[in-house]
Write an enzyme that holds these catalytic residues in place. Structure first.
Site, PDB file in Angstrom:
ATOM      1  CG  HIS A 132       6.126  -8.872   7.852  1.00 25.86           C
ATOM      2  ND1 HIS A 132       7.136  -8.291   7.170  1.00 25.86           N
ATOM      3  CD2 HIS A 132       4.998  -8.278   7.713  1.00 25.86           C
ATOM      4  CE1 HIS A 132       6.638  -6.851   6.982  1.00 25.86           C
ATOM      5  NE2 HIS A 132       5.399  -7.293   7.291  1.00 25.86           N
ATOM      6  CG  ASP A 180      -3.048  -8.090   8.870  1.00 26.90           C
ATOM      7  OD1 ASP A 180      -3.546  -6.915   9.050  1.00 26.90           O
ATOM      8  OD2 ASP A 180      -2.443  -8.061   7.797  1.00 26.90           O
ATOM      9  NE  ARG A 236       2.461  -3.563  12.400  1.00 29.23           N
ATOM     10  CZ  ARG A 236       2.438  -3.761  10.984  1.00 29.23           C
ATOM     11  NH1 ARG A 236       1.885  -2.821  10.489  1.00 29.23           N
ATOM     12  NH2 ARG A 236       2.595  -5.027  10.493  1.00 29.23           N
ATOM     13  CB  SER A 260      -0.997   0.052   1.378  1.00 30.12           C
ATOM     14  OG  SER A 260      -0.436  -0.187   2.382  1.00 30.12           O
TER      15      SER A 260
HETATM   16  N1  CMX Z   1       1.207 -19.795   5.961  1.00 32.45           N
HETATM   17  C1  CMX Z   1       1.611 -20.845   5.203  1.00 32.45           C
HETATM   18  N2  CMX Z   1       2.764 -20.733   4.144  1.00 32.45           N
HETATM   19  C2  CMX Z   1       3.582 -19.420   4.314  1.00 32.45           C
HETATM   20  C3  CMX Z   1       3.177 -18.395   5.225  1.00 32.45           C
HETATM   21  C4  CMX Z   1       1.954 -18.382   6.010  1.00 32.45           C
HETATM   22  N3  CMX Z   1       1.543 -17.920   6.946  1.00 32.45           N
HETATM   23  N4  CMX Z   1       3.962 -17.553   5.445  1.00 32.45           N
HETATM   24  C5  CMX Z   1       4.812 -17.749   4.295  1.00 32.45           C
HETATM   25  N5  CMX Z   1       4.415 -18.990   3.746  1.00 32.45           N
HETATM   26  C6  CMX Z   1       5.239 -19.713   2.601  1.00 32.45           C
HETATM   27  C7  CMX Z   1       5.170 -18.688   1.351  1.00 32.45           C
HETATM   28  O1  CMX Z   1       3.732 -18.736   0.676  1.00 32.45           O
HETATM   29  C8  CMX Z   1       6.265 -19.307   0.415  1.00 32.45           C
HETATM   30  O2  CMX Z   1       5.773 -20.646   0.025  1.00 32.45           O
HETATM   31  P1  CMX Z   1       5.954 -21.040  -1.658  1.00 32.45           P
HETATM   32  O3  CMX Z   1       7.795 -21.203  -1.635  1.00 32.45           O
HETATM   33  O4  CMX Z   1       5.538 -22.378  -1.802  1.00 32.45           O
HETATM   34  O5  CMX Z   1       5.798 -20.054  -2.718  1.00 32.45           O
HETATM   35  C9  CMX Z   1       7.204 -19.824   1.595  1.00 32.45           C
HETATM   36  O6  CMX Z   1       6.418 -19.989   2.769  1.00 32.45           O
HETATM   37  C10 CMX Z   1       8.204 -18.538   1.953  1.00 32.45           C
HETATM   38  O7  CMX Z   1       7.541 -17.444   2.028  1.00 32.45           O
HETATM   39  P2  CMX Z   1       8.369 -16.205   2.653  1.00 32.45           P
HETATM   40  O8  CMX Z   1       9.649 -15.753   2.082  1.00 32.45           O
HETATM   41  O9  CMX Z   1       8.352 -16.827   4.166  1.00 32.45           O
HETATM   42  O10 CMX Z   1       7.195 -15.216   2.540  1.00 32.45           O
HETATM   43  P3  CMX Z   1       6.908 -13.932   1.649  1.00 32.45           P
HETATM   44  O11 CMX Z   1       7.981 -12.951   1.764  1.00 32.45           O
HETATM   45  O12 CMX Z   1       7.080 -14.572   0.299  1.00 32.45           O
HETATM   46  O13 CMX Z   1       5.688 -13.668   1.947  1.00 32.45           O
HETATM   47  C11 CMX Z   1       3.628 -12.932   3.384  1.00 32.45           C
HETATM   48  C12 CMX Z   1       5.198 -12.829   3.182  1.00 32.45           C
HETATM   49  C13 CMX Z   1       3.323 -12.157   4.169  1.00 32.45           C
HETATM   50  C14 CMX Z   1       2.966 -12.633   2.000  1.00 32.45           C
HETATM   51  C15 CMX Z   1       3.436 -14.346   3.598  1.00 32.45           C
HETATM   52  O14 CMX Z   1       3.805 -14.510   5.071  1.00 32.45           O
HETATM   53  C16 CMX Z   1       1.718 -14.994   3.861  1.00 32.45           C
HETATM   54  O15 CMX Z   1       1.307 -15.185   2.758  1.00 32.45           O
HETATM   55  N6  CMX Z   1       1.252 -14.599   4.886  1.00 32.45           N
HETATM   56  C17 CMX Z   1      -0.097 -14.899   5.216  1.00 32.45           C
HETATM   57  C18 CMX Z   1      -0.953 -13.882   4.928  1.00 32.45           C
HETATM   58  C19 CMX Z   1      -0.754 -12.582   5.785  1.00 32.45           C
HETATM   59  O16 CMX Z   1      -0.738 -12.901   6.853  1.00 32.45           O
HETATM   60  N7  CMX Z   1      -0.523 -11.344   5.074  1.00 32.45           N
HETATM   61  C20 CMX Z   1      -0.298 -10.000   6.109  1.00 32.45           C
HETATM   62  C21 CMX Z   1       0.871  -9.380   6.266  1.00 32.45           C
HETATM   63  C22 CMX Z   1       1.131  -8.132   6.887  1.00 32.45           C
HETATM   64  C23 CMX Z   1       0.388  -7.182   6.061  1.00 32.45           C
HETATM   65  O17 CMX Z   1       0.849  -6.718   4.904  1.00 32.45           O
HETATM   66  O18 CMX Z   1      -0.712  -6.408   6.590  1.00 32.45           O
END
Ligand code: CMX
Length: 435
Positions: A318, A373, A327, A241
């Site tokens: 994250h 969140d 937070r 954002s």
């Molecule tokens: N549950 C399951 N798998 C997860 C995960 C979670 N909470 N967090 C990361 N992973 C997975 C990723 O999908 C990725 O899988 P693939 O290799 O199969 O694609 C792997 O672990 C590596 O990811 P990462 O490097 O640890 O995390 P990223 O930086 O790529 O992604 C985020 C960060 C936030 C998108 C991810 O942790 C996620 O999807 N979390 C759940 C959604 C969420 O809570 N989002 C809110 C974030 C805060 C905000 O912006 O408001």
């Protein structure tokens, strides 16, 4: 008293001189190398932006202008009979870099009140959408309808000198922030409360007035809004954002256009929409398991089923953080103080014990800890706000404080159009082969 605008201008002038000197001396200094993998992995860890207002440490979490979340909760001015920070005080801090006095905070509060009216055609634009439309869609349509109010767009079309751009950008940013609580509350009451609207109460601060217009008169809910709108305001400039608002603003799109773009990014489930996904996921768990007091084993099985079905565990992980989000902790503190026996809040805390080792055991999740969140929804449900599709709008109202402060800074510093280089894989291979 110097106005916030005068203060911002003076501070920005000296920062601008400092940056010019810095670039003159160190402009050619390399700070890090870029790896091929980073280009394919969402630019993780790649330094590419400057923001004066906040900085994220992977282990410690966010600092706004050098202050941690607990420090802000303690130091920012408060409303009478309140223990929570006022988000308008945070806005002042983000913009000018100093914690405001009570008087300066009141001044910002009053500026927001004076500018809070929304023209009827904005509501008409929202009314043109089906009531079933997602609240974030209605929110963005409302922001876009407000764009006709843009002082920057009007000044630009008249031919404003580029040195003066920052002034109407500043005015637009204040106007927009001032109007967001009314817009958000309108959408909530329209979608969930038979369109029975509640007028603003000018005696209330920005956050408490939002609580009032939403229809929540409980002192605890007002307090929650003050905390909520403070801690969601910013998280460095690289998150979707913030980065989107910054990028779109770099094309000299006015603050309404830029912020609406940022809100479309916030509406994604990997970003701000995660706050609704968390509660939806917990409600589904309660229904599936058949109890609102699940055991650790039951939660553990539910988490494993989620992962096995190829979904993420919402609220966990994250892109930058590697420890529990402060937070999350601030909200946990609020919950422990106000509602220690709330069953849903207790589920959130139990999930916090169960999820990290499971995510860690996958061997791929870089951060198994909760983000902001993971907690927010349960606190809202405690006060009766169960309509989880609305939660991201609240996040958006708060996020405006950060991204629009940043936009003011970008414009007063004369930041150029953002335009990074992209490559094809073949072109990258050539570079690698040459090396
Ligand atoms: N549950 C399951 N798998 C997860 C995960 C979670 N909470 N967090 C990361 N992973 C997975 C990723 O999908 C990725 O899988 P693939 O290799 O199969 O694609 C792997 O672990 C590596 O990811 P990462 O490097 O640890 O995390 P990223 O930086 O790529 O992604 C985020 C960060 C936030 C998108 C991810 O942790 C996620 O999807 N979390 C759940 C959604 C969420 O809570 N989002 C809110 C974030 C805060 C905000 O912006 O408001």
């Amino acid at each position: 008293m110097e106005t916030i605008k005068q203060k911002f201008h003076a501070i920005a002038e000296s920062k601008s001189a400092e940056i010019k000197e810095f670039i003159k001396i160190y402009g050619d200094t390399t700070i890090e190398e870029i790896k091929v993998s980073q280009l394919y992995q969402g630019m993780r860890g790649m330094t590419a932006l400057v923001s004066e207002i906040s900085l994220l440490d992977a282990n410690e979490g966010i600092r706004f202008r050098g202050f941690t979340i607990p420090e802000l909760v303690e130091k920012l001015p408060k409303a009478p009979n309140s223990t929570q920070p006022l988000p308008e005080a945070l806005f002042y801090l983000l913009l000018v870099g100093e914690i405001p006095t009570v008087e300066e905070t009141e001044y910002v509060s009053n500026l927001f009140k004076e500018r809070s009216a929304i023209p009827q055609y904005v509501f008409n634009a929202i009314e043109a959408l089906p009531v079933a439309s997602h609240p974030m869609t209605q929110f963005v349509v409302g922001i876009m309808a407000l764009q006709t109010e843009s002082k920057f767009a009007a000044a630009y079309s008249k031919g404003i000198n580029k040195k003066e751009y920052w002034d109407p950008i500043f005015e637009d940013s204040l106007d927009l922030i001032a109007k967001l609580p009314r817009l958000a509350a309108y959408i909530y009451r329209r979608k969930y409360k038979n369109n029975e609207q509640i007028e603003a109460d000018p005696s209330l601060d920005w956050a408490a007035n939002l609580a009032h217009m939403l229809g929540y008169e409980d002192h605890g809910f007002q307090e929650l809004m003050r905390l909520y709108l403070t801690i969601h305001a910013d998280h460095e400039a690289g998150n979707v954002s913030a980065h989107t608002t910054h990028l779109v603003g770099s094309a000299l799109s006015d603050p309404y256009l830029s912020f609406a773009a940022g809100m479309n990014g916030l509406a994604g489930p990997l970003h701000g929409l995660a706050n609704q996904e968390v509660i939806k996921w917990i409600f589904e768990m309660i229904e599936k398991i058949g109890t609102d007091e699940p055991t650790a084993d039951q939660i553990s099985q539910y988490v494993k089923d989620t992962l096995a079905s190829g979904k993420v565990v919402p609220g966990y992980g994250h892109a930058v953080l590697r420890k529990t989000d402060p937070r999350f902790t601030a909200q946990q503190e609020f919950g422990k103080h106000i509602m220690p026996n709330d069953k849903l809040v207790n589920i959130v805390w139990k999930i916090y014990e169960v999820v990290p080792p499971i995510l860690e055991a996958t061997g791929k999740v870089k951060n198994p800890w909760p983000n902001v969140d993971a907690h927010s929804g349960a606190l809202l449900v405690h006060y009766g706000m169960k309509e989880y599709e609305f939660y991201t709008v609240l996040f958006g109202v708060s996020r405006a404080l950060g991204v629009l402060s940043n936009l003011c800074w970008n414009r007063i510093l004369g930041m150029p159009l953002e335009r990074p280089k992209s490559m094809t894989t073949d072109a990258l291979k050539e570079i690698v082969n040459e090396k």
